[in-house]
Design an enzyme around this catalytic site. Structure first.
Site, PDB file in Angstrom:
ATOM      1  N   ASP A   1       0.859  -1.185   0.000  1.00 13.54           N
ATOM      2  CA  ASP A   1       0.000   0.000   0.000  1.00 13.54           C
ATOM      3  C   ASP A   1       0.893   1.233   0.000  1.00 13.54           C
ATOM      4  O   ASP A   1       1.801   1.356   0.839  1.00 13.54           O
ATOM      5  CB  ASP A   1      -0.890   0.024   1.236  1.00 13.54           C
TER       6      ASP A   1
ATOM      7  N   ASP B   1     -13.464  -4.297  -2.281  1.00 15.33           N
ATOM      8  CA  ASP B   1     -13.353  -4.151  -0.830  1.00 15.33           C
ATOM      9  C   ASP B   1     -14.689  -4.548  -0.210  1.00 15.33           C
ATOM     10  O   ASP B   1     -15.703  -3.877  -0.415  1.00 15.33           O
ATOM     11  CB  ASP B   1     -12.999  -2.711  -0.456  1.00 15.33           C
TER      12      ASP B   1
END
Length: 258
Positions: A11, A130
């Site tokens: 990330d 997600d």
């Protein structure tokens, strides 16, 4: 049988690799290129880079580090973050990315999936999803803008329905990011993975919850995922990729050994 894949996830925020818990409270892990090189050397099958605030900020992923990663490693890598057009995707691929992944932009404009698949081929197009399990309603719901705590919100999509929709539109691979499990190292959500596997005809990548080699084995053997993505256990060297692969091979998983 195709070999299963071990995929470290990096990330990226403000040019550095970060990691949070349940998509919140991010800490800085380190610089992008050295981490990418380390994982390639350790035997990762591919890497995934998420510019986690790009979509929420209304910008596309920074291309400068994409080129530096491409020059530093010799394994495939995928890039995600605010990709809203065929032109932006093409630039990232021209800088050396092997795949591009879209998440919130696909929710905002589902036709983008088809345009990308038509232009670059389905093998280049990954859709990240997600998903949050709501215990009160016993339902799995798709969320967007998850890179920014203040802007994260639920969509109208049930996870299984969105999985089928993105496949219909041309997604070549799906990464299922299970938000409840993210960063807690208690194992992948096998219930949800098995449910999604039943309706997913393209390669399915599990993401969120890996804390021990047994968790990877369960995802491969019980949910039949094609790849397992993890971050904190690799960043903090709790699990070594080479040792993980040997463990999986000894337990009957088809895997590329280092």
């Amino acid at each position: 049988m195709l070999a299963k894949r071990i995929i470290p996830c990096l990330d990226v925020r403000d040019g550095q690799v970060v990691k949070g818990v349940q998509f919140r409270h991010h800490e800085i892990i380190g610089d992008i290129v050295p981490l990418a090189r380390r994982y390639a050397d350790e035997g990762a099958d591919e890497l995934v880079f998420y510019d986690i605030t790009a979509s929420a900020d209304g910008r596309v992923v920074d291309k400068s580090w994409v080129a530096r990663v491409a020059a530093a490693i010799d394994i495939p890598f995928c890039v995600a973050g605010g990709i809203r057009s065929v032109k932006e995707a093409g630039l990232l691929l021209s800088y050396g990315a092997d795949k591009i992944s879209i998440n919130s932009p696909a929710l905002a404009e589902p036709t983008l999936i088809t345009r990308l698949a038509d232009r670059f081929g389905v093998q280049c197009v990954v859709v990240g999803i997600d998903t949050w399990h709501d215990a009160a309603s016993d339902s799995d719901r798709v969320y967007q803008f998850t890179g920014d705590e203040a802007r994260t919100r639920a969509t109208a999509w049930q996870t299984a329905d969105w999985v089928q929709e993105v496949q219909r539109r041309g997604a070549g691979e799906i990464v299922l990011n299970m938000m409840n499990q993210d960063g807690v190292r208690s194992g992948y959500d096998l219930r949800q993975l098995e449910q999604i596997r039943a309706v997913c005809r393209v390669p399915l990548i599990a993401s969120g919850g890996a804390g021990a080699p047994e968790h990877f084995l369960a995802a491969f053997s019980q949910a039949d995922v094609d790849g397992a993505l993890a971050a904190s256990v690799f960043h903090k060297q709790i699990i070594q990729i080479g040792e993980l692969k040997r463990y999986l091979a000894l337990n009957g998983v088809e895997i590329r050994l280092c």
